[in-house]
Design a protein around this motif. Sequence first.
Motif, PDB file in Angstrom:
ATOM      1  N   ASN A  61       0.868  -1.084  -0.200  1.00 39.88           N
ATOM      2  CA  ASN A  61       0.018  -0.068  -0.131  1.00 39.88           C
ATOM      3  C   ASN A  61       0.787   1.237  -0.078  1.00 39.88           C
ATOM      4  OD1 ASN A  61      -2.322  -1.533   0.144  1.00 39.88           O
ATOM      5  ND2 ASN A  61      -2.659  -1.344   2.343  1.00 39.88           N
ATOM      6  N   TRP A  62       0.393   2.218  -0.627  1.00 37.71           N
ATOM      7  CA  TRP A  62       0.951   3.601  -0.595  1.00 37.71           C
ATOM      8  C   TRP A  62       2.390   3.714  -1.563  1.00 37.71           C
ATOM      9  CZ3 TRP A  62      -3.069   5.806   0.592  1.00 37.71           C
ATOM     10  CH2 TRP A  62      -3.816   5.774   1.652  1.00 37.71           C
ATOM     11  N   GLN A  63       2.631   2.747  -2.373  1.00 39.39           N
ATOM     12  CA  GLN A  63       3.923   2.592  -2.963  1.00 39.39           C
ATOM     13  C   GLN A  63       3.402   2.189  -4.497  1.00 39.39           C
ATOM     14  OE1 GLN A  63       7.028   0.286  -1.483  1.00 39.39           O
ATOM     15  NE2 GLN A  63       6.608   0.501   0.521  1.00 39.39           N
ATOM     16  N   ALA A  64       4.312   3.008  -5.337  1.00 42.80           N
ATOM     17  CA  ALA A  64       4.260   2.792  -6.740  1.00 42.80           C
ATOM     18  C   ALA A  64       5.599   2.824  -7.708  1.00 42.80           C
ATOM     19  CB  ALA A  64       3.311   3.841  -7.152  1.00 42.80           C
ATOM     20  N   TYR A  65       5.361   2.396  -8.739  1.00 47.22           N
ATOM     21  CA  TYR A  65       6.353   2.193  -9.590  1.00 47.22           C
ATOM     22  C   TYR A  65       6.408   3.372 -10.521  1.00 47.22           C
ATOM     23  CZ  TYR A  65       7.711  -2.409  -7.772  1.00 47.22           C
ATOM     24  OH  TYR A  65       8.597  -3.469  -6.834  1.00 47.22           O
ATOM     25  N   VAL A  66       7.319   4.181 -11.141  1.00 46.75           N
ATOM     26  CA  VAL A  66       7.288   5.270 -11.896  1.00 46.75           C
ATOM     27  C   VAL A  66       8.244   5.207 -12.948  1.00 46.75           C
ATOM     28  CG1 VAL A  66       7.360   7.746 -12.199  1.00 46.75           C
ATOM     29  CG2 VAL A  66       6.757   6.818 -10.111  1.00 46.75           C
ATOM     30  N   ARG A  67       7.865   5.530 -14.252  1.00 43.57           N
ATOM     31  CA  ARG A  67       8.639   5.289 -15.484  1.00 43.57           C
ATOM     32  C   ARG A  67       8.409   6.721 -15.843  1.00 43.57           C
ATOM     33  NH1 ARG A  67       8.286   2.609 -21.259  1.00 43.57           N
ATOM     34  NH2 ARG A  67       7.023   4.586 -21.486  1.00 43.57           N
ATOM     35  N   ILE A  68       9.357   7.466 -16.534  1.00 46.31           N
ATOM     36  CA  ILE A  68       9.423   8.853 -17.105  1.00 46.31           C
ATOM     37  C   ILE A  68       9.912   8.671 -18.305  1.00 46.31           C
ATOM     38  CG2 ILE A  68       9.746  11.274 -16.865  1.00 46.31           C
ATOM     39  CD1 ILE A  68       9.537  10.803 -13.762  1.00 46.31           C
ATOM     40  N   ARG A  69       9.315   9.420 -19.422  1.00 42.45           N
ATOM     41  CA  ARG A  69       9.968   9.695 -20.801  1.00 42.45           C
ATOM     42  C   ARG A  69      10.215  11.147 -20.685  1.00 42.45           C
ATOM     43  NH1 ARG A  69       7.364   6.837 -25.589  1.00 42.45           N
ATOM     44  NH2 ARG A  69       5.728   7.726 -24.662  1.00 42.45           N
ATOM     45  N   MET A  70      11.422  11.577 -20.873  1.00 40.64           N
ATOM     46  CA  MET A  70      11.616  13.201 -21.087  1.00 40.64           C
ATOM     47  C   MET A  70      12.699  13.267 -21.988  1.00 40.64           C
ATOM     48  SD  MET A  70      12.352  15.299 -17.242  1.00 40.64           S
ATOM     49  CE  MET A  70      13.743  14.459 -17.097  1.00 40.64           C
ATOM     50  N   GLU A  71      12.326  14.284 -22.862  1.00 38.09           N
ATOM     51  CA  GLU A  71      13.238  14.469 -24.260  1.00 38.09           C
ATOM     52  C   GLU A  71      13.565  13.488 -24.822  1.00 38.09           C
ATOM     53  OE1 GLU A  71      16.354  17.053 -22.498  1.00 38.09           O
ATOM     54  OE2 GLU A  71      14.828  18.533 -21.601  1.00 38.09           O
ATOM     55  N   ARG A  72      12.662  12.528 -25.353  1.00 39.09           N
ATOM     56  CA  ARG A  72      12.916  11.511 -25.898  1.00 39.09           C
ATOM     57  C   ARG A  72      13.757  10.348 -25.307  1.00 39.09           C
ATOM     58  NH1 ARG A  72      13.937  14.157 -31.778  1.00 39.09           N
ATOM     59  NH2 ARG A  72      11.781  15.091 -31.906  1.00 39.09           N
TER      60      ARG A  72
END
Length: 130
Positions: A61-72
Amino acid sequence: MPTSLLSQIDKKSDSSQSVLNAILGNVGTFVVFRVGIDDATKLQPMFYPYFRDLDIKELPNWQAYVRIRMERKVIPPFNIETIMDGAACDNEVAERIRERSRRRHAKPAKQVEDEIAKMLEFINNIDWEE
C-alpha cells in the motif's frame, strides 16, 4: 486511463491489443500502484528489467513504480512511497476540481473511440514492406 482494468479495453474493441498498445505507447509517464496479475503482465514491458510483473502485483500500500519519458529518453524506472497527509478532505472542493478538470480536459468517449479508430485505420493501411 478511463478504466480500472486494462482488460476492460479488450471488451470495448475488436482490435483490443492494437488499442492497448497505442495507448501504452503514447504514455510518457507511468505511475503504477498495485494491480492484478493480468494488468501487471501487460505493464511489465514498461518497467522491465527493473521490475517484473510479480513486483507490480505485490506492491505494498502507498507505493508505486514510476517510469518517465523526458526529451525522448526513458529514465530508468524507480519506486516511490506516497504518504497520507492526515488533512480532512473537503468533498465539495474535490467535486469542483473534478468537474473543472472534466470541462477542461475530457472528451466524450465516442469522440475518443472515433479518433482511435481513425489512427488504427491509418496504421493498418500502411504498407510496411515498402
